[in-house]
Scaffold this motif. Sequence first.
Motif, PDB file in Angstrom:
ATOM      1  N   TYR A 498       3.452  -4.532   9.499  1.00  0.00           N
ATOM      2  CA  TYR A 498       2.776  -3.817   8.412  1.00  0.00           C
ATOM      3  C   TYR A 498       2.933  -2.309   8.574  1.00  0.00           C
ATOM      4  O   TYR A 498       3.052  -1.780   9.687  1.00  0.00           O
ATOM      5  N   TRP A 499       2.912  -1.625   7.437  1.00  0.00           N
ATOM      6  CA  TRP A 499       2.807  -0.164   7.387  1.00  0.00           C
ATOM      7  C   TRP A 499       1.876   0.165   6.229  1.00  0.00           C
ATOM      8  O   TRP A 499       2.171  -0.128   5.081  1.00  0.00           O
ATOM      9  N   VAL A 500       0.740   0.775   6.555  1.00  0.00           N
ATOM     10  CA  VAL A 500      -0.284   1.056   5.545  1.00  0.00           C
ATOM     11  C   VAL A 500      -0.158   2.503   5.104  1.00  0.00           C
ATOM     12  O   VAL A 500      -0.261   3.426   5.915  1.00  0.00           O
ATOM     13  N   ASP A 501       0.066   2.687   3.811  1.00  0.00           N
ATOM     14  CA  ASP A 501       0.156   4.029   3.235  1.00  0.00           C
ATOM     15  C   ASP A 501      -1.063   4.262   2.353  1.00  0.00           C
ATOM     16  O   ASP A 501      -1.869   3.359   2.130  1.00  0.00           O
ATOM     17  N   ARG A 502      -1.189   5.472   1.859  1.00  0.00           N
ATOM     18  CA  ARG A 502      -2.372   5.793   1.059  1.00  0.00           C
ATOM     19  C   ARG A 502      -2.492   4.918  -0.180  1.00  0.00           C
ATOM     20  O   ARG A 502      -3.562   4.415  -0.507  1.00  0.00           O
ATOM     21  N   ALA A 503      -1.394   4.719  -0.877  1.00  0.00           N
ATOM     22  CA  ALA A 503      -1.458   4.029  -2.174  1.00  0.00           C
ATOM     23  C   ALA A 503      -1.114   2.556  -2.087  1.00  0.00           C
ATOM     24  O   ALA A 503      -1.491   1.779  -2.971  1.00  0.00           O
ATOM     25  N   SER A 504      -0.381   2.138  -1.067  1.00  0.00           N
ATOM     26  CA  SER A 504       0.049   0.740  -0.978  1.00  0.00           C
ATOM     27  C   SER A 504       0.296   0.388   0.480  1.00  0.00           C
ATOM     28  O   SER A 504       0.214   1.235   1.373  1.00  0.00           O
TER      29      SER A 504
END
Length: 852
Positions: A498-504
Motif C-alpha cells: 500500500y501507499w496512502v496519499d492525501r486524496a487516494s
Amino acid sequence: MRVASLLLVWCLSVVTVAAQAPSSLATRLDELLERIEARAFDDAEALAAALREDAAQAGDDDTVALTMRLLGDMRIDQERLAEARTQLVAAQEFARSRGLRRRDLEATLMLSRVGAIDGNAERAEVDAIAALDGLIALDLPREATLWAFDQAIASVRGMAEHEAILVRARPYFRADDRFATACSLWHADGDHYFNKAAYVQAHESLTTALACYEGLPRGGGDAGRVLVSLGRVQRAHGQLLAALDYYRRAARLQEANGDIPAMLQSLNAQAVTYDRLERHATAERLYRRALGIARARSLERYEVFLLGNLGGSLLLAGNTAAALRELQSALEREKSPYLRATRLRQIADAWRELGQYDKALAAIDDAARELPTPGFDDRVSWLAAHAMITARLGNLDTAQHDLDEAVRMIEDARARTLPGDVARRGFGDLHQWLFAVSIDIAMRRSGMANALELAEQARARALLDLMQDDTAAGRAAPPKVAEMQALAREFDTTLVVYWVDRASTLAWVVSAERVRGYRLAVSERALRQLVGLAAGSGNVPAAINAALLGGADLHAWRALHRAIIAPLAADLPARAGARLTIIPHGPLLHLPFAALLDTRGRYLIERYALHYAPSIGVLAAAARRPASTAAARAMVIGDPAPLPRVPGLQLPPPLPHARIEARRVARRFTQGALLSVGGAATERSLREAVAGYGWLHVATHARVAEESTAQSYLLLARGQGGAADDGLLTEDEVRTLPLDGATVVLSACGTALGRVTGEGTVGFTRSFLAAGARAIVATTWEVPDQAGRQVMNGFYDAKARGAGMSDALRAAQLQQLRALRAGTVTMKAGDQKVALPATPLLWAGYIAVGAP
C-alpha cells in the motif's frame, strides 16, 4: 553583512608586512579597524575622515586608498549600497591615479560584490575573477590572498565560477587558522558542500568555521551565521527541532553583537522551520516581526527577502491569493538571481494551485533562466514544481522525466547524508512528498511497475541500512519488481503493498505469477478516521464495555475491508489459509488486517494467514537472516518489579497475569529457559543473558511515543547499574541488544505502534529488527490480560505443533474468535460471569512482523 569582520586580520597584516605608514598612522588604522569590527560606525566614520586627511598630508597614498576602501566595506556592512559604490569608485580612481595596483584591484573586487548584491551578477562575476587573478599575480602574503578569494567567492555565489574559485582557494586553507577571513572561507566551503548535498563535508567545514570564529575576540556575530548553516544541515536531515536550537542560539549571539541583518536571517530560518513543522501561524508571526525590524532599520534588501518568504509561508498555509500578491510584490523589487528564481518558482506553485497552468508554466520556465547553476535543493524543487505543472497540462511523460531526475538526485544525496540512523531516517522523511508525487504520476501513466518500485524505494531505507553492513558496498538497493515476485515465490506468499496519499490510496498485489496495481478511492484522512474507530478510538476498555452492552460495533472493520481489500479480491489467493504479506503505509501501519470484515461476515484472518513488514527489502533481509542456533531456548521476562518512576506519569500497577504468562511460556521451552520475573527482570540481566537464547518473550508495561521528541520504552525492574539499568528499556537501547536471528514476542500493550514516518512505524518493532531479530509478535492496542493470555496460549500451542509465526498466530486468533462466538470466554461482573463479546478488540490486536 559580515564584510568588515572578514577584512580585519588581512588589513592588519598589510600594515605589519608593508611597514610603510608612520607608526601614528598605523596605530590609528588599527583603531579604525577595531571600531568597524565593534560596529561603532559613527566613530569609525569620523576616525576615517581624519586618518585620510592626515595620511594625505603625510604623502602616504597607500593608507589613503586603504582607508577609502574600508569606508566602502563599511557601507556594504550597513546595507548602504549606493554610498558603498560611490566610495569604492572613488577609492578605485584614487588608486589608479597613484599607480597603486593592489588597492585598485581590491576596490574592483569590492565593487563586484556591490554589483552582485545589486543584481548585476554576470558583470560582477567577470570583474571579480579578473581582480582575483590580478591580486594572485602580485604574490601577496597568504592572508591577503585568502581575503581576495573570500571576496571573489562572495561576489560569484550562485554563478558558474563559484565552485572553480573555491577549488583554487582550498590549498590555502588551514584548520587551525584563527582570523576572520579564514573563518569566512571555511563557512563558504561548508555552504557550498551543503548546496551540493555533500552533507558530511558540509558539516566538517562548518564545524571548522564555527571553531575558528569562536576563537576570535569578536567572532560571536559571525559564529551565529555559521550556526544558521549548521541548522540547515540538521533541517536537511529532518531534524527540525535541532535546527531550531541552532537558529535560536544564532539569533541571541547576533542580537548581542548588534548584527541585525544576520539576526534577521536567523529569524527567517526559524520561520522556515516552523513552516516545515506545519506551524504556519508561528512562522507568519516570525516573518512579520523580522519584517518590522528590517523596515525600521531601512534594510531594504532584507525587507524584500522577508516579504518573499512570507509569501512562501502563506502559500504553504493554503492562503494562495494572499501569497501570490506578496510574492509578486517581492519579485518586482528583488535583484538577486537566486532569490528571483525562488520567487518565480513559488509564483508558479501559486498559479498551479489557482488552476492557471499556462501562467504557472511561464513562471517556472522563467525561474530556470534566472538561475542556470542551481544547488541541490533548488534543482529538486524546480523539477518537482515543473513536473506538477506539466502533469496538469497533460504532459505526463515530461513530468515523469523531471521526477526521475529528482529521485536520482535524492538517491545520490542519500549516500552522502550524515552518519547515524536519525539523520538517514530524517532525510528520507523529508523527501517523502517527492516520492508521493512521482508515484502518483507513474500510476497515471500506467507505469504500475515503476510506481511500485518507487514506493519501495521511498520506505524504510534507514532501517534497511541498520539491518545490513553499514557501508555503501553493504547496502542492497531496494528490490525491483522481478525480485519482489521471486520473494513471493520463495516465501509462498502474496505481497499486498500500500501507499496512502492525501486524496487516494494505491495498492499492488504481487504474486509469483503476476503484479496488479490499483488506485483506491479512499483518502489518508478517511483511513486515519476508520483505523482510529476500529481500534476503539484510543480507549479499548471503554469500547469493550460498549460491546458488552450493545454488541460489537463492526462498522469500521467492514468499511476498511470494502475500501482496501474488496477491490483487490480478484488477485488475492483463492486457497483457504494462504499467506498474505502486508506492506502497509501511513495510517495502515497501525491496522491489524486480521479483523477486516467482508460482506459475508468473514474476517480476513478466516481466509488468510497474515504477517507484516515495513518494506519488501526489510522482509527479505529479516527472513534471510539465519535463525538463531539457540532457537529452542528462551529468555522470558514477566511482571518486572520494582518499576522505575517516570516524572509526570503515574506508576503503573503490577501485572500478576504477566507473571503467570511468563511462567507458562518458560515451561514450554524444555531445552532451556531463563525466567526473569520481579526484581530479576532488569535491563542489565537482559543485556548480559539474551545472546544465549534464540527466543525472547517480554510481558510487561510499555510506553509508546508517537511524537518525535519522546522515546518509547519497555518497563523493566529498576536495577543497580546506573542509567543503563534504570528500568526504562528505550527503543534506542533495544537496537544494541545482540539478537542475531532471534524471535521476539512483545506481550505488552501497543508494542506495534509508534510514530508513523516514511520508515514505517518508529518504535519497538523497528528497533528489534535493527537489533537482529528475525521475527516479532507485537500488539496494536491495549489487550486485556485474560484475552491476551488466551491468545498467547494458542500461539505457543500452534508453535509446538510446528507452525510458523504467521500460521501460529492465525491459529491462536481463530481459536479465540471461535471461543468468543461460542460465549465461552467470560469475565466476572460482581457475582456473575459475563460472556465477552466477539469484538476484534479481544483477539485481533496481535500482529507478526518480519519473517513469516
